[in-house]
Every structure is written in C-alpha cells, then in structure tokens.
Design a protein around this motif. Sequence first.
Motif, short mmCIF file in Angstrom:
data_model
loop_
_atom_site.label_atom_id
_atom_site.label_comp_id
_atom_site.label_asym_id
_atom_site.label_seq_id
_atom_site.Cartn_x
_atom_site.Cartn_y
_atom_site.Cartn_z
N PRO A 49 21.68 -6.78 15.54
CA PRO A 49 21.42 -5.62 15.57
C PRO A 49 20.29 -4.83 14.81
CG PRO A 49 23.37 -5.71 16.47
CD PRO A 49 23.41 -6.58 15.52
N LEU A 50 20.59 -4.92 13.51
CA LEU A 50 19.74 -4.59 12.26
C LEU A 50 18.34 -5.29 12.26
CD1 LEU A 50 22.29 -3.84 9.60
CD2 LEU A 50 21.39 -2.22 11.17
N TRP A 51 18.56 -6.72 12.20
CA TRP A 51 17.27 -7.43 12.29
C TRP A 51 16.47 -7.03 13.52
CZ3 TRP A 51 15.90 -9.83 8.19
CH2 TRP A 51 16.93 -10.51 7.44
N SER A 52 17.08 -6.75 14.63
CA SER A 52 16.29 -6.36 15.96
C SER A 52 15.52 -5.24 15.72
CB SER A 52 17.39 -6.61 17.04
OG SER A 52 16.73 -6.29 18.17
N LEU A 53 16.32 -4.40 15.21
CA LEU A 53 15.60 -2.85 15.02
C LEU A 53 14.61 -3.01 14.06
CD1 LEU A 53 15.68 0.18 15.37
CD2 LEU A 53 17.63 0.34 13.37
N LEU A 54 14.81 -3.55 12.83
CA LEU A 54 13.46 -3.79 11.98
C LEU A 54 12.29 -4.52 12.67
CD1 LEU A 54 12.66 -3.95 8.90
CD2 LEU A 54 13.77 -5.97 8.59
N ILE A 55 12.59 -5.56 13.44
CA ILE A 55 11.54 -6.52 14.11
C ILE A 55 10.96 -5.25 15.17
CG2 ILE A 55 11.01 -8.12 15.68
CD1 ILE A 55 13.23 -9.89 14.47
N GLY A 56 11.68 -4.72 15.92
CA GLY A 56 11.15 -3.65 16.91
C GLY A 56 10.26 -2.41 16.18
N ILE A 57 10.74 -2.15 15.18
CA ILE A 57 9.78 -1.04 14.19
C ILE A 57 8.54 -1.79 13.74
CG2 ILE A 57 9.57 0.15 12.06
CD1 ILE A 57 12.81 0.69 12.22
N VAL A 58 8.62 -3.03 13.50
CA VAL A 58 7.26 -3.90 12.68
C VAL A 58 6.45 -4.03 14.03
CG1 VAL A 58 6.35 -5.85 11.81
CG2 VAL A 58 8.58 -5.06 10.97
N ILE A 59 6.78 -4.43 15.18
CA ILE A 59 5.92 -4.74 16.26
C ILE A 59 5.61 -3.51 17.11
CG2 ILE A 59 6.90 -6.99 16.31
CD1 ILE A 59 8.32 -6.60 18.73
N GLY A 60 6.39 -2.39 16.92
CA GLY A 60 6.08 -1.16 17.60
C GLY A 60 6.69 -1.02 19.02
N THR A 61 7.88 -1.45 19.26
CA THR A 61 8.67 -1.29 20.22
C THR A 61 9.72 -0.32 20.05
OG1 THR A 61 10.33 -3.10 19.72
CG2 THR A 61 8.28 -3.73 21.19
#
Length: 309
Positions: A107-119
């Motif tokens: 979930p932490l990786w997912s959150l980081l990716i979501g912040i980077v790609i704007g979701t």
Amino acid sequence: MTTGGRGSLARMAVLALLWGSGFLWIKLALNNGLTPLQITFIRSALGAAVLLTLACLARQRLPRDRATWGHLVVAALFCNALPFLLFGIGEQTTDSGTAGVLNATTPLWSLLIGIVIGTERGLRPARLGGLLLGFAGTLLIFAPWHEVGLLSWGSLALLGAAASYAIAFAYMGRKLIRKGSAPLALAAAQLVAATGLSASALPASGTAPVDLNAKAVIAVAILGIFSTGITFYLNYRLIADEGATSAATVGYLLPIVSVALGAIVLGEELGLRVIAGMVVVLVGVGMTRQKRPSPAATEDPTTLAAPRN
C-alpha cells in the motif's frame, strides 16, 4: 453501508484469508521439491484454468483486440509472473515474519505511485495516516528487529514483489479496469498471459527434476486454485470498486490472517504485542478507506464492464 460497500468488504476478507495462507503453501511447495519458477508456472496455469472455466460458465468472452492483450501482458508480468517468482525466491531464505512485513509495504508503494502519476491528488491526512499506521501495526506484529538478515537477498526479493504488485494495481486501474471488458474475462486472460510468460522462462531454470509428494501437490493446488484463481478475480473487482490504493490495503490484513492461522492450526500463542499490532492494523485499514464523496462514486463501476445480454 451500501450493498456495494458490503460486497467490497466481503471480497477484502476473502482475499485476506486466501492470500494470508499463501506464504504457507509456497513454503510447503518449496520444501517438497518445487523450484520458485515451477511454482510460478503451476499456480498461474491452475489459476487460469479456474477463471477460464468460470468465464465460460458466465458466457464471457476473452478480449480479442491487440491493444487490450498488450496491456494484459504488462499487467501479467508485474501482477503475476514477476511477484510470484520473487515470493518463491524470497521464501527460500527469509522467514514468514519478515515476508509479512515486506509484503505489507504494497500500500505504501501504491500510494507513492498514485501521488507520482496524479491519481491521489488531494490526499486526505486520514488516509495517509492510515497507511503509515497499518505498516506500523504490521511491524509490531512481526517485530523484525528481533530477526537477522532483514536486508538479505531474499528480503530484497520480497520487497521487489510488493513494489511489483503496486505497479500492477496502478497500471490495471488505468489501462484495464472499466474499459469495456468484464472483470472475470480480464482476470482469466491475464492469468493466461502470466502462464505464457512463466512457461517461456521455464527452460532457464525451471526444468530441474521434480520429486513430487502429496504435500507438494496439495500445496501448489490450493495455491493455484484458491490463492491465485479465485482471489485474482476478487482482486479485479476490488480495484474496480475501491481503486488501486484501497485495494492494496488488503496487504495489511495478511499478517493478521497468518498470525490467526498459526494460533488456531498450530497452537501458537498470541502475545500482547501481537494482539496490539492486529488492532493497529485494523484501525489503519479503516482510516485508508475514508474518501471524499463524489458524484461518480454513486455509480457501481463494475456495471460498466458487465456483458450485454
């Protein structure tokens, strides 16, 4: 709570139960003659067989266009073939406690990716705090500071598997979910792609002699049919209902399941630290599920992918 909300919670519970026991089945298969790549291929093939059967019974056709299959191959690599292999490699040298902690970083990786790609724009403090709290609870359950070799190659492989899942969740949410194909058909097609990817890699190291016994057969069968086939469809539905980051929070429930199974099946004691960690995890997962209401949220996204009769 709405019917859709209850359905999502039920899917999360089933996913946690089946995936939480996955570490056990992988370990048993490894200890009884199978290599990580062989386990990857067999569980992908069995999972694909289950979902193809369900898709056939539901009269759902697999995607036929090249663009969708191209996305499915990418998703199969990051959500199936690669993490399945990395889990097998990691569990050869890493204990289940460390594996649970590192898997819970998804979930932490997912959150980081979501912040980077704007979701994940306008992320609420409660959700961010819930993600951090959930990981803290997982650490409390397994107390990895008591273990040795936390930064071993096996641990790095498990960390890579968690990051791979997060990449896959984000990619599937953007490229495959709500694109006109039914979730069941998509899940079946993706595991077909994963089977092909792992089969193409078998000549590299997966053709070692196999000395199968009953334990290996049972372990890999449960892993493929239940912890891969059934759960993968449920995961697709969860991503469609809740989004990539919320779906990834299932990872926080896996340590609770593994600890509970150890106490019920193996008679292991539950200390105060473990019980406190389980409570912290549940609170953290609850916090991550808090979202701002939006007009789009009133429509069940899974209906957009339902087949026309």
